[in-house]
Design a protein around this motif. Structure first.
Motif, PDB file in Angstrom:
ATOM      1  N   THR A 347      35.520  41.369  38.745  1.00 20.35           N
ATOM      2  CA  THR A 347      35.789  41.629  40.154  1.00 20.35           C
ATOM      3  C   THR A 347      34.804  42.659  40.678  1.00 20.35           C
ATOM      4  O   THR A 347      34.640  43.725  40.081  1.00 20.35           O
ATOM      5  N   GLU A 348      34.157  42.310  41.775  1.00 25.10           N
ATOM      6  CA  GLU A 348      33.275  43.245  42.472  1.00 25.10           C
ATOM      7  C   GLU A 348      34.099  43.961  43.547  1.00 25.10           C
ATOM      8  O   GLU A 348      34.652  43.328  44.432  1.00 25.10           O
ATOM      9  N   PHE A 349      34.171  45.295  43.460  1.00 27.58           N
ATOM     10  CA  PHE A 349      35.043  46.048  44.356  1.00 27.58           C
ATOM     11  C   PHE A 349      34.325  46.624  45.570  1.00 27.58           C
ATOM     12  O   PHE A 349      34.985  47.163  46.457  1.00 27.58           O
ATOM     13  N   ASN A 350      33.011  46.543  45.595  1.00 25.87           N
ATOM     14  CA  ASN A 350      32.301  46.943  46.818  1.00 25.87           C
ATOM     15  C   ASN A 350      32.274  45.736  47.738  1.00 25.87           C
ATOM     16  O   ASN A 350      31.612  44.738  47.467  1.00 25.87           O
ATOM     17  N   ALA A 351      33.002  45.819  48.839  1.00 27.93           N
ATOM     18  CA  ALA A 351      33.132  44.671  49.746  1.00 27.93           C
ATOM     19  C   ALA A 351      31.813  44.278  50.381  1.00 27.93           C
ATOM     20  O   ALA A 351      31.684  43.171  50.917  1.00 27.93           O
ATOM     21  N   ASN A 352      30.814  45.156  50.312  1.00 27.91           N
ATOM     22  CA  ASN A 352      29.495  44.841  50.878  1.00 27.91           C
ATOM     23  C   ASN A 352      28.617  44.078  49.891  1.00 27.91           C
ATOM     24  O   ASN A 352      27.525  43.651  50.239  1.00 27.91           O
ATOM     25  N   CYS A 353      29.109  43.946  48.670  1.00 30.83           N
ATOM     26  CA  CYS A 353      28.381  43.187  47.656  1.00 30.83           C
ATOM     27  C   CYS A 353      28.991  41.796  47.528  1.00 30.83           C
ATOM     28  O   CYS A 353      30.139  41.559  47.903  1.00 30.83           O
ATOM     29  N   SER A 354      28.209  40.881  46.981  1.00 32.91           N
ATOM     30  CA  SER A 354      28.708  39.524  46.786  1.00 32.91           C
ATOM     31  C   SER A 354      29.755  39.511  45.689  1.00 32.91           C
ATOM     32  O   SER A 354      29.832  40.436  44.872  1.00 32.91           O
ATOM     33  N   PRO A 355      30.587  38.456  45.623  1.00 35.62           N
ATOM     34  CA  PRO A 355      31.599  38.371  44.552  1.00 35.62           C
ATOM     35  C   PRO A 355      31.008  38.435  43.150  1.00 35.62           C
ATOM     36  O   PRO A 355      31.693  38.858  42.204  1.00 35.62           O
ATOM     37  N   SER A 356      29.752  38.076  43.018  1.00 33.12           N
ATOM     38  CA  SER A 356      29.115  38.107  41.703  1.00 33.12           C
ATOM     39  C   SER A 356      28.469  39.450  41.398  1.00 33.12           C
ATOM     40  O   SER A 356      27.901  39.643  40.331  1.00 33.12           O
ATOM     41  N   GLY A 357      28.540  40.375  42.365  1.00 28.51           N
ATOM     42  CA  GLY A 357      28.028  41.711  42.118  1.00 28.51           C
ATOM     43  C   GLY A 357      26.604  41.925  42.538  1.00 28.51           C
ATOM     44  O   GLY A 357      25.920  42.798  41.988  1.00 28.51           O
ATOM     45  N   VAL A 358      26.137  41.188  43.506  1.00 26.15           N
ATOM     46  CA  VAL A 358      24.773  41.344  44.005  1.00 26.15           C
ATOM     47  C   VAL A 358      24.819  42.163  45.294  1.00 26.15           C
ATOM     48  O   VAL A 358      25.571  41.844  46.222  1.00 26.15           O
ATOM     49  N   GLY A 359      24.020  43.212  45.352  1.00 25.98           N
ATOM     50  CA  GLY A 359      23.987  44.049  46.533  1.00 25.98           C
ATOM     51  C   GLY A 359      23.669  45.479  46.163  1.00 25.98           C
ATOM     52  O   GLY A 359      23.226  45.773  45.046  1.00 25.98           O
ATOM     53  N   TYR A 360      23.872  46.383  47.114  1.00 30.30           N
ATOM     54  CA  TYR A 360      23.539  47.786  46.897  1.00 30.30           C
ATOM     55  C   TYR A 360      24.795  48.572  46.532  1.00 30.30           C
ATOM     56  O   TYR A 360      25.838  48.430  47.164  1.00 30.30           O
ATOM     57  N   ASN A 361      24.662  49.416  45.500  1.00 31.83           N
ATOM     58  CA  ASN A 361      25.751  50.305  45.082  1.00 31.83           C
ATOM     59  C   ASN A 361      27.018  49.519  44.741  1.00 31.83           C
ATOM     60  O   ASN A 361      28.132  49.904  45.107  1.00 31.83           O
ATOM     61  N   CYS A 362      26.843  48.416  44.029  1.00 33.21           N
ATOM     62  CA  CYS A 362      27.992  47.580  43.660  1.00 33.21           C
ATOM     63  C   CYS A 362      28.834  48.271  42.588  1.00 33.21           C
ATOM     64  O   CYS A 362      28.359  49.138  41.855  1.00 33.21           O
ATOM     65  N   TYR A 363      30.087  47.874  42.511  1.00 37.14           N
ATOM     66  CA  TYR A 363      31.010  48.499  41.543  1.00 37.14           C
ATOM     67  C   TYR A 363      31.901  47.431  40.933  1.00 37.14           C
ATOM     68  O   TYR A 363      32.813  46.905  41.569  1.00 37.14           O
ATOM     69  N   SER A 364      31.624  47.099  39.687  1.00 41.05           N
ATOM     70  CA  SER A 364      32.432  46.108  38.970  1.00 41.05           C
ATOM     71  C   SER A 364      32.690  46.639  37.559  1.00 41.05           C
ATOM     72  O   SER A 364      31.964  46.325  36.626  1.00 41.05           O
ATOM     73  N   PRO A 365      33.724  47.477  37.387  1.00 38.58           N
ATOM     74  CA  PRO A 365      33.998  48.091  36.083  1.00 38.58           C
ATOM     75  C   PRO A 365      34.352  47.060  35.027  1.00 38.58           C
ATOM     76  O   PRO A 365      34.809  45.959  35.336  1.00 38.58           O
ATOM     77  N   GLU A 366      34.137  47.450  33.792  1.00 36.16           N
ATOM     78  CA  GLU A 366      34.479  46.595  32.660  1.00 36.16           C
ATOM     79  C   GLU A 366      35.707  47.138  31.943  1.00 36.16           C
ATOM     80  O   GLU A 366      36.064  48.313  32.069  1.00 36.16           O
ATOM     81  N   ASN A 367      36.328  46.268  31.152  1.00 36.05           N
ATOM     82  CA  ASN A 367      37.369  46.720  30.237  1.00 36.05           C
ATOM     83  C   ASN A 367      36.723  47.300  28.992  1.00 36.05           C
ATOM     84  O   ASN A 367      35.544  47.062  28.713  1.00 36.05           O
ATOM     85  N   PHE A 368      37.500  48.056  28.216  1.00 36.65           N
ATOM     86  CA  PHE A 368      36.942  48.708  27.029  1.00 36.65           C
ATOM     87  C   PHE A 368      36.382  47.706  26.037  1.00 36.65           C
ATOM     88  O   PHE A 368      35.457  48.011  25.283  1.00 36.65           O
ATOM     89  N   ASP A 369      36.928  46.474  26.022  1.00 38.65           N
ATOM     90  CA  ASP A 369      36.465  45.470  25.078  1.00 38.65           C
ATOM     91  C   ASP A 369      35.517  44.459  25.700  1.00 38.65           C
ATOM     92  O   ASP A 369      35.141  43.472  25.062  1.00 38.65           O
ATOM     93  N   SER A 370      35.143  44.690  26.985  1.00 37.28           N
ATOM     94  CA  SER A 370      34.223  43.806  27.728  1.00 37.28           C
ATOM     95  C   SER A 370      34.751  42.374  27.831  1.00 37.28           C
ATOM     96  O   SER A 370      33.971  41.430  27.971  1.00 37.28           O
ATOM     97  N   LYS A 371      36.074  42.222  27.768  1.00 40.34           N
ATOM     98  CA  LYS A 371      36.686  40.891  27.876  1.00 40.34           C
ATOM     99  C   LYS A 371      37.618  40.849  29.081  1.00 40.34           C
ATOM    100  O   LYS A 371      37.960  41.875  29.660  1.00 40.34           O
ATOM    101  N   PHE A 372      38.026  39.623  29.439  1.00 37.59           N
ATOM    102  CA  PHE A 372      38.968  39.434  30.540  1.00 37.59           C
ATOM    103  C   PHE A 372      40.174  38.645  30.024  1.00 37.59           C
ATOM    104  O   PHE A 372      40.024  37.723  29.224  1.00 37.59           O
ATOM    105  N   LYS A 373      41.355  38.979  30.511  1.00 37.03           N
ATOM    106  CA  LYS A 373      42.571  38.328  30.038  1.00 37.03           C
ATOM    107  C   LYS A 373      43.247  37.462  31.082  1.00 37.03           C
ATOM    108  O   LYS A 373      44.312  36.893  30.818  1.00 37.03           O
ATOM    109  N   GLY A 374      42.687  37.362  32.273  1.00 32.03           N
ATOM    110  CA  GLY A 374      43.306  36.518  33.286  1.00 32.03           C
ATOM    111  C   GLY A 374      44.547  37.169  33.881  1.00 32.03           C
ATOM    112  O   GLY A 374      44.634  38.388  34.014  1.00 32.03           O
TER     113      GLY A 374
END
Length: 794
Positions: A347-374
C-alpha cells in the motif's frame, strides 16, 4: 555559617537508606590564584555580569524579583554573586521577603569588608556542582581529573553553567544536550563582554569536552534516586533539598530493584557480546496505583564506557511497534473491533503517489518479514505486529486522536501533532520508557490511569509531612471493553504465535501476562512492555550512541522482561485478566470481520431460513454478498458506525488502498456468495409460540439477602426438553449448566454485590435453542456499601 541538613531517600519500607546527599560531601578549597581566570570570567559572565561594578545588590534585578514575588509568588531571581554567597553560607533557605532583605543587607556589608577577588574566591569554593560535589576545584578534579588552574576555556564554560541548577545540569544526567547549549551560551557571553576574543571563542567551540567517570558512591538505585531528587528540586527548590534537608519514603521495592540490577547487567553484557547492544534500561510500576517499583537507567550507573549515569529510562527513544496499541485502542473507541478486517497488502500511503509507489516522497512501509498476508483481523494484525495494517489503523483512528489517547494514558513527549505522520504508529515519535510503562498500566486496569510516582511521603527536618501518597480512584481514560480487548490480544500466545512462536519470552508460564515488543530501524532500539494485573514491566536495550544491533525486540529485551515478571509474580501472584464483552455496535459487516462485501443478511443456523425476531442470537449467522472493496468503500473513517461516504474517492487514501485490495483478490480470490444465495423462506423452528417453561425454586421474589448467605436454587421444567441453562445476575452471566441436576448453589458473597435491588434471570434452552426464562428480584443488604457490582465468572 548555616549548617546544612541531609536529604535522605529511603525505599518503600522506610528501612533501606538509598541516598544521603551529605553522606560524603566533597570539597577542596583553593585560593583564587589557583583557579583559572577562564573559570572566574565564565562564572561572572553567566551569573552576575555586573559583579565588578555593583556594591552587593543590583537595584533593577531586585525590582524585577520583587514584582515576581508580590504578583507571582516567585521569590527566585535577582541575586548577585555576593547575595549567593550569603544565601549559600550564612542564612537559612526559607523563601520569604524578610530573608531576602537580610540577604541584601549582609551582601552590602560584605562588599564593604571584602574585595571582589575575595568574594569571587568564596563563591567559587562554595558553589554546588551536582550531587555531593562543591567548589570548582573539586568539580574540576571530579569531571576532568585536573586542577582548576589547568582547566581549558571550553571546560570552564561547562563548569560555570552548572551551579544555577546543579542536579538539572549534571553533566552525566539526562539533560546533557541542554547543558551543551548552556555552555555555548556562556562562551557567547564571555565574547560579548570582552573576556575572550574570536580566536579563543572559535577554538573553544570546536573543542570536544569529555567528562570522566565519577568515583564510586554509596548511593543505591542511583537512577531512581536522582529521578526522585530531580522531582524534589523542581517542587521544593534546590535549597530545600541541599541545605534544609528532607526525609523521603520512596515507592522503590528494594528487593526487586536489587534483583533487576543484577540481571540487567548480565543481560546487557550478553547482548553486547551477541547482538552489539551495550546498554539496557528497565522500569516496573504497580498499575493499580502508579507507584514505581523499580527503575534502571543503564546496565551500570558507574560505567563511563556506556555513559552509565545517563538515565535512558527517563529519556526519549523511538519505541518501534510498542506504540501500536495506542492506535488500535483509539480505533476500538471509535467503533472498529478486534474482528474488523484490513488488508495486509502493498500500500502506498502518499496520496500524491501512484498506487504502485511512483512519485515524490512516497511512503510504502514493509512488514518485518517483507511479506503480505492479505485480509487480517485487527486482533491478528496487532498480535503479529504487522506494519501495513497498523499504518491503516492509525489513518482510520487519526493521528491527533491517537496522540490524545497516548497522552491521556501517560505519554508526555508527543507535544505537537503536526510534527508526526503515519509513521508514528511504527515508533517515529520519541517516548520515555517510564511513560510507556505507566501508559500500559492503563490497559492492565481496564482503562483506568494512575499517574506514575516515586514518592510515598516527604517530611521536612521537623517531621512535618509536606506530601503523602493517597490512593485515588484514577481516571477512566479508556472504555473498559477497549482496554480489555487490547489485553486479550496481547496476552494470547495463540494469536502472536505466527510471529513469535509459542512459549516465547513474552509468555510467562502459569501467569496471565500481556506484552508487546518494539524494534526501530536497523535494530537501534529493542523494546518490550508487558503487564499482569499487579505489575507492568518495560525493558529497552540498545546503545546510547544509537548504533545498530544485530537483533531487536523479543530476542534482546525479552529475557530480562521474562525474568523480572517471573520473579515478581512468584512472590506476588496476579489475578486473571477480566473478560469484558465488546459491545455489538452495528455498522458495516466489514467492522465485524466480513470483509468480502457490504450487503449482509442473517440466516438461522438450524432451519437455514432467514432469521426473524424470534431467532435466538446463538443461531443467527451473518452472511454477505460478495463485493470486495477496501474498508474505505464501506465506511466513513470519521464516523465508522454511520453510513459510508456517498463518494468513497473523496477520501484521499481510497484509490491506493483499493488498488492493493483489488490486486490481492485478483490473485487469490474471495469467498463467493451471490444475491441468489439469500433464502426465500424464514426461520420456521423458532416462533413466538415456542417457549420453554422454566421456574426458579429456592428464592422468593423480593427476598432480602444478607452476607454469608448460601442457597441451593433449583430450576424446574415440566417438559424435560431443556438442554442448557444460563444464569445471570444484573445482566452478567455467572454460570452455564448443561446437564442434570438443574440446580446451582449460590454463595452470594462471591458476587460482591452492592446494597440494594438486584435481578436474577434464568434462561433455559432446548436443542433447537428455543428459550424461556424466569426473573426473580432480590434485595442485598450488606454491612457496608461496596463499589459497583463485580461478578465472578465460574
Amino acid at each position: 555559617r548555616v549548617i546544612s541538613q541531609s536529604t535522605k531517600i529511603y525505599d518503600r519500607t522506610g528501612k533501606v537508606l538509598l541516598y544521603d546527599n551529605h553522606n560524603t560531601i566533597r570539597r577542596t578549597v583553593v585560593s583564587l590564584d589557583k583557579i583559572n581566570p577562564y573559570i572566574q570570567n565564565a562564572s561572572v559572565a553567566i551569573e552576575d555580569d555586573q559583579f565588578y561594578s555593583h556594591h552587593g545588590i543590583r537595584i533593577k534585578s531586585l525590582i524585577r524579583a520583587f514584582i515576581a514575588t508580590v504578583f507571582k509568588g516567585d521569590t527566585q531571581g535577582g541575586s548577585t554573586l555576593t547575595q549567593q554567597i550569603v544565601k549559600n553560607t550564612l542564612l537559612t533557605r526559607d523563601k520569604t521577603i524578610s530573608r531576602k532583605i537580610k540577604e541584601m543587607i549582609i551582601a552590602i556589608r560584605l562588599e564593604k569588608k571584602l574585595t571582589k577577588q575575595e568574594l569571587l574566591e568564596i563563591y567559587l569554593n562554595e558553589a554546588p556542582y551536582s550531587g555531593n560535589v562543591y567548589g570548582v576545584e573539586e568539580a574540576s578534579l571530579v569531571y576532568f581529573k585536573k586542577h582548576a588552574s589547568d582547566i581549558t576555556l571550553a571546560e570552564a564554560a561547562y563548569l560555570a553553567a552548572i551551579p544555577q541548577a546543579p542536579t538539572h545540569w549534571d553533566p552525566n544526567g539526562p539533560n546533557k544536550i541542554a547543558l551543551d547549549e548552556r555552555a555555548r551560551h556562556v562562551l557567547d557571553l564571555m565574547q560579548g563582554f570582552g573576556y575572550i576574543n574570536k580566536e579563543e571563542y572559535d577554538k573553544a567551540i570546536k573543542e570536544e569536552v569529555v567528562f570522566v567517570k565519577k568515583a564510586g558512591s554509596s548511593v543505591k538505585a542511583p537512577h531512581f534516586v536522582f529521578y526522585v531528587r530531580d522531582y524534589l528540586e523542581k517542587k521544593y527548590g534546590e535549597d530545600m533539598v541541599n541545605i534544609e534537608g528532607l526525609k523521603v519514603i520512596s515507592t522503590l521495592d528494594f528487593d526487586l530493584q536489587s534483583y533487576a540490577e543484577e540481571e540487567a547487567l548480565k543481560e546487557a553484557l550478553k547482548n553486547e557480546k551477541e547482538y552489539g547492544g551495550s546498554n539496557i534500561a528497565m522500569v516496573a510500576i504497580d498499575p493499580t496505583n502508579g507507584q514505581i517499583l523499580s527503575m534502571i537507567g543503564s546496565r551500570d550507573f558507574f560505567d563511563k564506557k556506556i555513559d552509565g549515569e545517563f538515565n535512558v529510562a527517563n529519556s526519549g527513544r523511538q519505541p518501534g511497534s510498542s506504540f501500536k496499541p495506542f492506535a488500535y485502542a483509539t480505533a476500538f473507541k471509535k467503533g472498529f473491533r478486534p474482528e474488523t478486517v484490513l488488508f495486509d497488502v502493498f500500500t502506498e500511503f502518499n496520496a500524491n503517489c501512484s498506487p504502485s509507489g511512483v512519485g515524490y516522497n512516497c511512503y510504502s512501509p514493509e512488514n518485518f518479514d517483507s511479506k503480505f498476508k492479505g485480509p487480517m483481523m485487527l486482533k491478528n494484525a496487532l498480535a503479529e505486529s504487522r506494519n501495513i495494517p497498523a499504518v491503516k489503523v492509525l489513518y482510520l483512528a487519526s493521528i491527533a486522536d491517537t496522540i490524545a489517547t497516548a497522552r491521556s494514558m501517560g505519554i508526555t513527549t508527543l507535544k505537537d501533532t503536526k510534527n508526526y505522520g503515519l509513521s508514528l504508529v511504527l515508533g517515529a515519535g520519541e517516548v520515555k520508557l517510564v511513560d510507556m510503562v505507566s501508559a500500559y498500566g492503563t490497559f492492565a486496569t481496564n482503562g483506568i490511569h494512575y499517574n506514575s510516582t516515586g514518592i510515598l511521603r516527604v517530611e521536612d527536618q521537623s517531621g512535618k509531612v509536606l506530601e503523602e501518597y493517597k490512593q485515588d480512584e484514577g481516571e477512566q481514560v479508556l472504555p473498559d471493553y477497549v482496554a480489555n480487548a487490547i489485553t486479550n490480544i496481547l496476552s494470547s500466545d495463540d494469536l502472536r504465535a505466527p510471529t513469535f512462536g509459542r512459549g516465547s519470552s513474552l509468555h510467562v508460564p502459569g501467569y496471565s501476562v500481556a506484552a508487546k515488543t518494539g524494534t526501530t530501524n536497523d535494530n537501534r532500539d529493542a523494546w518490550i512492555v508487558g503487564y499482569s494485573t499487579n505489575i507492568v514491566v518495560g525493558v529497552w536495550s540498545g546503545n546510547n550512541n544509537n548504533t545498530v544491533m544485530k537483533k531487536g525486540g523479543a530476542q534482546v529485551s525479552g529475557p530480562l522482561f521474562n525474568k523480572i515478571m517471573t520473579k515478581y509474580l512468584g512472590i506476588s501472584p496476579s489475578g486473571d485478566f477480566s473478560n469484558i464483552s465488546f459491545p455489538n455496535q452495528g455498522g458495516s459487516p466489514v467492522l465485524r470481520g466480513l470483509w468480502y462485501g457490504g450487503e449482509s443478511f442473517f440466516i438461522d443456523s438450524i432451519s437455514g431460513g432467514l432469521a426473524t425476531d424470534f431467532t435466538p442470537p446463538e443461531a443467527r449467522i451473518e452472511k454477505v454478498i460478495t463485493n470486495v472493496h477496501t474498508i474505505l468503500y464501506w465506511i466513513d473513517k470519521n464516523n465508522p458506525l454511520g453510513d459510508g461516504l456517498n463518494n468513497p474517492t473523496s477520501d484521499s487514501q481510497f484509490v491506493n488502498w483499493e488498488s492493493g485490495v483489488k490486486s490481492w483478490v485478483n490473485n487469490f480470490g474471495a469467498p463467493y456468495i451471490s444475491g441468489n444465495s439469500v433464502p426465500n423462506y424464514f426461520d420456521n423452528v423458532h416462533t413466538a409460540h415456542i417457549l420453554i417453561p422454566i421456574q426458579v425454586d429456592g428464592i422468593i421474589d423480593g427476598e432480602e439477602i444478607v452476607p454469608e448467605t448460601k442457597k441451593l436454587i433449583k430450576f424446574i421444567n415440566q417438559t424435560e426438553v431443556i438442554k442448557k441453562i444460563d444464569i445471570y445476575i444484573d445482566s452478567k452471566k455467572i454460570k452455564t449448566i448443561t446437564s442434570i441436576p438443574w440446580e446451582y448453589e449460590f454463595d452470594f458473597d462471591l458476587f460482591k454485590l452492592s446494597n440494594g435491588e438486584h435481578v436474577m434471570r434464568i434462561v433455559g434452552y432446548d436443542q433447537l435453542l428455543n428459550q424461556g426464562e424466569d426473573i426473580i428480584s432480590f434485595k442485598y443488604k450488606g454491612l457496608d456499601i461496596i463499589d459497583e457490582t463485580i461478578l465472578l465468572t465460574e
